[in-house]
Design a protein around this motif. Structure first.
Motif, short mmCIF file in Angstrom:
data_model
loop_
_atom_site.label_atom_id
_atom_site.label_comp_id
_atom_site.label_asym_id
_atom_site.label_seq_id
_atom_site.Cartn_x
_atom_site.Cartn_y
_atom_site.Cartn_z
N ALA A 14 4.73 -12.77 0.38
CA ALA A 14 3.80 -13.35 1.34
C ALA A 14 2.98 -12.23 2.00
CB ALA A 14 4.55 -14.14 2.41
N GLU A 15 3.65 -11.12 2.29
CA GLU A 15 2.95 -9.99 2.93
C GLU A 15 2.00 -9.30 1.96
OE1 GLU A 15 6.08 -7.54 4.48
OE2 GLU A 15 6.22 -8.70 6.33
N ASN A 16 2.36 -9.31 0.69
CA ASN A 16 1.52 -8.65 -0.32
C ASN A 16 1.43 -9.56 -1.55
OD1 ASN A 16 0.26 -7.07 -2.20
ND2 ASN A 16 1.82 -5.47 -2.26
N PRO A 17 0.44 -10.49 -1.55
CA PRO A 17 0.32 -11.42 -2.68
C PRO A 17 -0.47 -10.88 -3.86
CG PRO A 17 -1.24 -12.01 -0.96
CD PRO A 17 -0.50 -10.79 -0.46
N GLU A 18 -0.77 -9.56 -3.84
CA GLU A 18 -1.52 -8.95 -4.95
C GLU A 18 -0.76 -9.13 -6.27
OE1 GLU A 18 -4.42 -7.48 -5.09
OE2 GLU A 18 -4.90 -7.23 -2.96
N PRO A 19 -1.50 -9.24 -7.39
CA PRO A 19 -0.81 -9.22 -8.69
C PRO A 19 -0.08 -7.90 -8.87
CG PRO A 19 -3.21 -9.22 -8.99
CD PRO A 19 -2.96 -9.35 -7.53
N ARG A 20 1.01 -7.94 -9.62
CA ARG A 20 1.86 -6.75 -9.76
C ARG A 20 1.76 -6.13 -11.14
NH1 ARG A 20 2.61 -8.23 -4.87
NH2 ARG A 20 4.43 -7.53 -3.73
N CYS A 21 1.90 -4.82 -11.11
CA CYS A 21 1.78 -3.99 -12.31
C CYS A 21 3.08 -3.19 -12.41
CB CYS A 21 0.57 -3.10 -12.04
SG CYS A 21 -0.09 -2.24 -13.39
N PRO A 22 4.14 -3.78 -13.00
CA PRO A 22 5.46 -3.13 -12.95
C PRO A 22 5.61 -2.00 -13.96
CG PRO A 22 5.61 -5.33 -13.92
CD PRO A 22 4.16 -5.07 -13.67
N ALA A 58 -4.01 0.30 -6.14
CA ALA A 58 -2.85 0.63 -6.98
C ALA A 58 -1.58 0.71 -6.14
CB ALA A 58 -3.08 1.95 -7.72
N SER A 59 -1.70 1.22 -4.91
CA SER A 59 -0.50 1.40 -4.08
C SER A 59 0.14 0.05 -3.71
CB SER A 59 -0.81 2.21 -2.83
OG SER A 59 -1.53 1.44 -1.89
N ARG A 60 -0.67 -1.03 -3.77
CA ARG A 60 -0.12 -2.36 -3.47
C ARG A 60 0.18 -3.18 -4.72
NH1 ARG A 60 -0.76 -4.61 1.41
NH2 ARG A 60 -1.61 -6.59 0.68
N ARG A 61 -0.35 -2.75 -5.85
CA ARG A 61 -0.14 -3.51 -7.08
C ARG A 61 0.89 -2.89 -8.02
NH1 ARG A 61 -5.93 -6.04 -9.18
NH2 ARG A 61 -6.16 -7.49 -7.42
N VAL A 62 0.91 -1.55 -8.09
CA VAL A 62 1.83 -0.89 -9.01
C VAL A 62 3.23 -0.89 -8.40
CG1 VAL A 62 2.42 1.26 -10.19
CG2 VAL A 62 0.01 0.56 -9.98
N GLU A 63 4.19 -1.40 -9.16
CA GLU A 63 5.60 -1.37 -8.74
C GLU A 63 6.36 -0.40 -9.63
OE1 GLU A 63 6.48 -5.71 -6.76
OE2 GLU A 63 7.27 -5.32 -8.76
N VAL A 64 7.14 0.45 -9.01
CA VAL A 64 7.92 1.45 -9.74
C VAL A 64 9.39 1.09 -9.64
CG1 VAL A 64 8.52 3.90 -9.86
CG2 VAL A 64 6.21 3.23 -9.16
N PHE A 79 12.55 -2.34 -8.29
CA PHE A 79 11.09 -2.46 -8.20
C PHE A 79 10.61 -2.42 -6.75
CE2 PHE A 79 11.63 -4.39 -12.44
CZ PHE A 79 10.70 -3.62 -13.13
N ILE A 80 9.64 -1.53 -6.52
CA ILE A 80 9.10 -1.37 -5.17
C ILE A 80 7.64 -0.95 -5.32
CG2 ILE A 80 9.74 1.08 -4.96
CD1 ILE A 80 10.57 0.39 -2.03
N THR A 81 6.78 -1.47 -4.46
CA THR A 81 5.37 -1.08 -4.58
C THR A 81 5.23 0.40 -4.24
OG1 THR A 81 5.04 -2.01 -2.38
CG2 THR A 81 4.26 -3.33 -4.24
N ALA A 82 4.19 1.00 -4.82
CA ALA A 82 4.01 2.46 -4.71
C ALA A 82 3.93 2.92 -3.26
CB ALA A 82 2.76 2.88 -5.48
N ASP A 83 3.34 2.08 -2.39
CA ASP A 83 3.21 2.49 -0.98
C ASP A 83 4.57 2.57 -0.27
OD1 ASP A 83 3.61 -0.25 -0.98
OD2 ASP A 83 1.95 -0.72 0.39
N GLN A 84 5.60 1.93 -0.84
CA GLN A 84 6.95 1.95 -0.25
C GLN A 84 7.90 2.92 -0.99
OE1 GLN A 84 7.86 -0.62 2.22
NE2 GLN A 84 5.65 -0.99 2.24
#
Length: 224
Positions: A14-22, A58-64, A79-84
């Motif tokens: 809900a906080e980050n509904p951006e599509p994800r790039c895992p 990218a920091s909100r879409r890419v998950e590492v 899995f966590i977004t790059a900003d976290q």
């Protein structure tokens, strides 16, 4: 179905509904990676974080996610977004149970995709980036063979994009049998350059349309 309801997940999406790039980093932490190699790998992970957060989308879409494999397989970062993302400091010891590690990477991708679907989140084809010396040991040949078959089926069905990187003196012929794509050979200890490339590639994907073919930057850090 109440039992699949996960409040943390609901809040996160809900906080980050951006599509994800895992992207799963599948990292060999066996004894052969000791010393300069593991130090350079740790430096590389820090550079990946630094590069990804420079790009706000990218920091909100890419998950590492990070899985290490030695005598055990460990999910050291789910899995966590790059900003976290805060890169762990890895150490090296033990054997190289590569087949089990590949299975685990494909498992966590499946789980994550189902979480995206449950929460109505779009996603790009997941990447797995395996870095290894390419000498599996400590498990049966059939474990690696089954993992390789599963991986090749997932790749041909576009469920995953799997990249293999062999460090100096890696068994490249062994690696070339595992995945569909030709393995890449890392030049020296160019881990930072490699992770900068990975960040640029993931950023390019995260800025594209889902399922769009993206031209990746040239690979200066390694060779086919």
């Amino acid at each position: 179905m109440i039992d699949t309801f996960n409040l943390d997940e609901v809040v996160e999406f809900a906080e980050n509904p951006e599509p994800r790039c895992p992207c799963v980093l599948l990292l060999d932490t066996s004894g052969s990676m000791q010393g300069e190699r593991i130090e350079a790998l740790n430096q590389g992970l820090l550079s990946l974080k630094d590069e990804l957060v420079k790009n706000s989308l990218a920091s909100r879409r890419v998950e590492v996610a990070i899985i290490t494999f030695d005598s055990n397989v460990n999910v050291v970062q789910d899995f966590i977004t790059a900003d976290q993302f805060n890169p762990p400091i890895l150490t090296a010891q033990g054997l190289t149970i590569m087949g089990s590690a590949i299975h685990k990477a494909l498992d966590i991708i499946q789980e994550r995709k189902s979480q995206y679907r449950t929460n109505g989140i779009a996603y790009y084809r997941p990447w797995v980036f395996m870095i290894t010396d390419g000498e599996p040991q400590g498990e049966t040949d059939s474990t690696l063979a089954q993992a390789s078959q599963r991986l090749q089926a997932d790749e041909s069905n576009k469920r995953v994009a799997f990249f293999t990187v062999g460090v100096e003196n890696a068994n490249m012929s062994q690696l070339s049998q595992i995945a569909v794509r030709s393995p890449l050979k890392l030049k020296g200890l160019n881990f930072i350059e490699m992770f900068v490339w990975l960040s640029a590639s993931m950023s390019a994907v995260s800025h594209s349309q889902i399922d769009e073919q993206v031209a990746l930057p040239p690979i200066g850090w390694g060779s086919v």
